[in-house]
Design a protein around this motif. Sequence first.
Motif, PDB file in Angstrom:
ATOM      1  N   ILE A  52      36.969  -3.946  56.803  1.00  0.00           N
ATOM      2  CA  ILE A  52      37.751  -2.815  57.303  1.00  0.00           C
ATOM      3  C   ILE A  52      37.475  -1.546  56.509  1.00  0.00           C
ATOM      4  O   ILE A  52      37.369  -0.450  57.077  1.00  0.00           O
ATOM      5  CB  ILE A  52      39.248  -3.168  57.272  1.00  0.00           C
ATOM      6  CG1 ILE A  52      39.522  -4.362  58.211  1.00  0.00           C
ATOM      7  CG2 ILE A  52      40.103  -1.976  57.662  1.00  0.00           C
ATOM      8  CD1 ILE A  52      40.911  -4.946  58.066  1.00  0.00           C
ATOM      9  N   ARG A  55      37.275  -3.428  63.825  1.00  0.00           N
ATOM     10  CA  ARG A  55      38.560  -3.032  63.236  1.00  0.00           C
ATOM     11  C   ARG A  55      39.136  -4.130  62.346  1.00  0.00           C
ATOM     12  O   ARG A  55      40.115  -3.898  61.644  1.00  0.00           O
ATOM     13  CB  ARG A  55      39.559  -2.701  64.346  1.00  0.00           C
ATOM     14  CG  ARG A  55      39.211  -1.439  65.118  1.00  0.00           C
ATOM     15  CD  ARG A  55      40.084  -1.275  66.334  1.00  0.00           C
ATOM     16  NE  ARG A  55      39.720  -0.079  67.104  1.00  0.00           N
ATOM     17  CZ  ARG A  55      40.072   0.128  68.363  1.00  0.00           C
ATOM     18  NH1 ARG A  55      40.803  -0.775  69.009  1.00  0.00           N
ATOM     19  NH2 ARG A  55      39.694   1.240  68.981  1.00  0.00           N
ATOM     20  N   GLU A 113      37.128  -4.338  68.674  1.00  0.00           N
ATOM     21  CA  GLU A 113      38.181  -4.959  67.879  1.00  0.00           C
ATOM     22  C   GLU A 113      37.605  -5.656  66.659  1.00  0.00           C
ATOM     23  O   GLU A 113      38.197  -5.636  65.576  1.00  0.00           O
ATOM     24  CB  GLU A 113      38.960  -5.969  68.731  1.00  0.00           C
ATOM     25  CG  GLU A 113      40.140  -6.596  68.005  1.00  0.00           C
ATOM     26  CD  GLU A 113      40.854  -7.650  68.829  1.00  0.00           C
ATOM     27  OE1 GLU A 113      41.790  -8.274  68.303  1.00  0.00           O
ATOM     28  OE2 GLU A 113      40.463  -7.865  70.001  1.00  0.00           O
ATOM     29  N   SER A 154      34.179  -0.157  57.723  1.00  0.00           N
ATOM     30  CA  SER A 154      34.287   0.300  59.111  1.00  0.00           C
ATOM     31  C   SER A 154      34.974   1.657  59.193  1.00  0.00           C
ATOM     32  O   SER A 154      34.518   2.568  59.896  1.00  0.00           O
ATOM     33  CB  SER A 154      35.061  -0.722  59.948  1.00  0.00           C
ATOM     34  OG  SER A 154      34.402  -1.964  59.965  1.00  0.00           O
ATOM     35  N   PHE A 155      36.078   1.810  58.449  1.00  0.00           N
ATOM     36  CA  PHE A 155      36.810   3.066  58.498  1.00  0.00           C
ATOM     37  C   PHE A 155      36.075   4.158  57.729  1.00  0.00           C
ATOM     38  O   PHE A 155      36.200   5.343  58.061  1.00  0.00           O
ATOM     39  CB  PHE A 155      38.234   2.868  57.973  1.00  0.00           C
ATOM     40  CG  PHE A 155      39.159   2.244  58.981  1.00  0.00           C
ATOM     41  CD1 PHE A 155      40.183   2.973  59.549  1.00  0.00           C
ATOM     42  CD2 PHE A 155      38.981   0.936  59.400  1.00  0.00           C
ATOM     43  CE1 PHE A 155      41.029   2.415  60.490  1.00  0.00           C
ATOM     44  CE2 PHE A 155      39.811   0.362  60.346  1.00  0.00           C
ATOM     45  CZ  PHE A 155      40.835   1.100  60.897  1.00  0.00           C
TER      46      PHE A 155
END
Length: 491
Positions: free
Chosen positions: A302, A298, A295, A305-306
Amino acid sequence: MQFDILWQQLQGLWLYDPKQPMLFNSGTFWLLFLLFLAFYRYLYHRIQARLVYVVVFSLFFYYKSSGWYVLVFGGLIVLNYYLGLWLSRLRVPDNRRLLLTLGIVSNLSFLLYFKYTNFLVQQIFYLMGGDFERLDIFLPIGISFYTFQVISYLVDVYRGEIAPERSLLGFAFYLSFFPQLVAGPIVRARDFLPQIRRPITFDLITLHTGTYLVLKGLFKKAVIADYLAQYVDIVYSNPVGYSGFENLMAMYAYTLQIYCDFSGYSDMAIGLGLWMGFHLPENFRSPYQSGSITEFWRRWHISLSFWLRDYLYIAMGGNRKGVAKQYVFLMLTMLIGGLWHGASWSFVVWGGAHGLGLMVHKWFVAQTPARWRESEVGLVLGWLLTFHFVAVLWVFFRNADFALALGSLWQIVAHFDLAFVAPFWAARPWVCVMLLLGFTLHFIPHWFKQEALAWFVGWPLIVKIIFWVLVVQLIIQFQSETVQPFIYFQF
């Protein structure tokens, strides 16, 4: 004499100063940005003029941040613009794959040279038993961010998920957009390119939302993060010279500092974008409220991370090739993410430890009943473990010298004494206040933060002006002798 002084000050506005690169939290930036906005209001509704004007200011902003390395950046813009066009025109799969590979390698070669040459040469000298002197290589600000951004553009064009930008000016606008140029968020072309030629209409809600985000970002960065940085720098310059409790407070202080510093920049970037009529993606979502390391990733950075998920983890195979390989892909992704942040073994350890944490969490979820994990005790323990796992690893992130990081953690474990609590409060009351204030604001529920934004938007203009004055006064009150650069500028 007065004319000479005035001339020097004017030169300071327009010429690059390596000792004082232009930052969002500097007076120079705000003076130039207000001048930029004064003309922007007359141009924004004319698409071509808007594109030219913003690109010119963005390149000037980068020049003020990195000097003549703006020419390297300009070369990368031209190179990748034509790579995108060529990728869309090729029809033979092998040729397209070869061109994409050459494009990625070309972009990474700049990043590898500027960021990793010293690290790689140092390892070679170490293996050969020789002495190493660092090469004088300047790291252009933001190179890691726009390198990842342009790689995602090329990959998306290759996959057919987006059409290439047909105008060099439009592509330059996308890659150089100054609010997010030097420290993100990493913007996907599919999300941003459609915005650049849309008619811009301003409404008070959008403008006031931008003002709220800029104020919030300034407060987080220039008040909380910069003040805590002074204490963190003192302790981590010689951690074994301080008690275990002082090292623990430094760990907590840096945990808050890096969040307020980086998320503060992202808030300002998103707010400045809204002032100009453009929407940038959310980059932080109260990451220290996370109940698991999965989590956390996420909610933290962000856009990175993505990016790592979509262009590394899934590209390697993700969870499609069995559990064992999934764990390997997770570890490789986080190791690369660690190296992306910096060229030292501390960043490798930091990334590898996060990879291990993600692996353990996935195994734990598979082995543990949901009713245990989602019970009140399970949620509290999950949050407590996640927060301190992240905080401990920030010590390695902060200290490029591995020995300093281990020394700080050893002091916490072996020389911790609660007798230092009262003297610490007496000696550093404002550090305690900033820690309490920063973490309290961070752990406010998301719905309340949305309410606060709605309240701010609805307040009269005079109240908003008072808030501006208050934030500026707080910055003046707590600022250090020099303007503190953003932590992520070094990446």
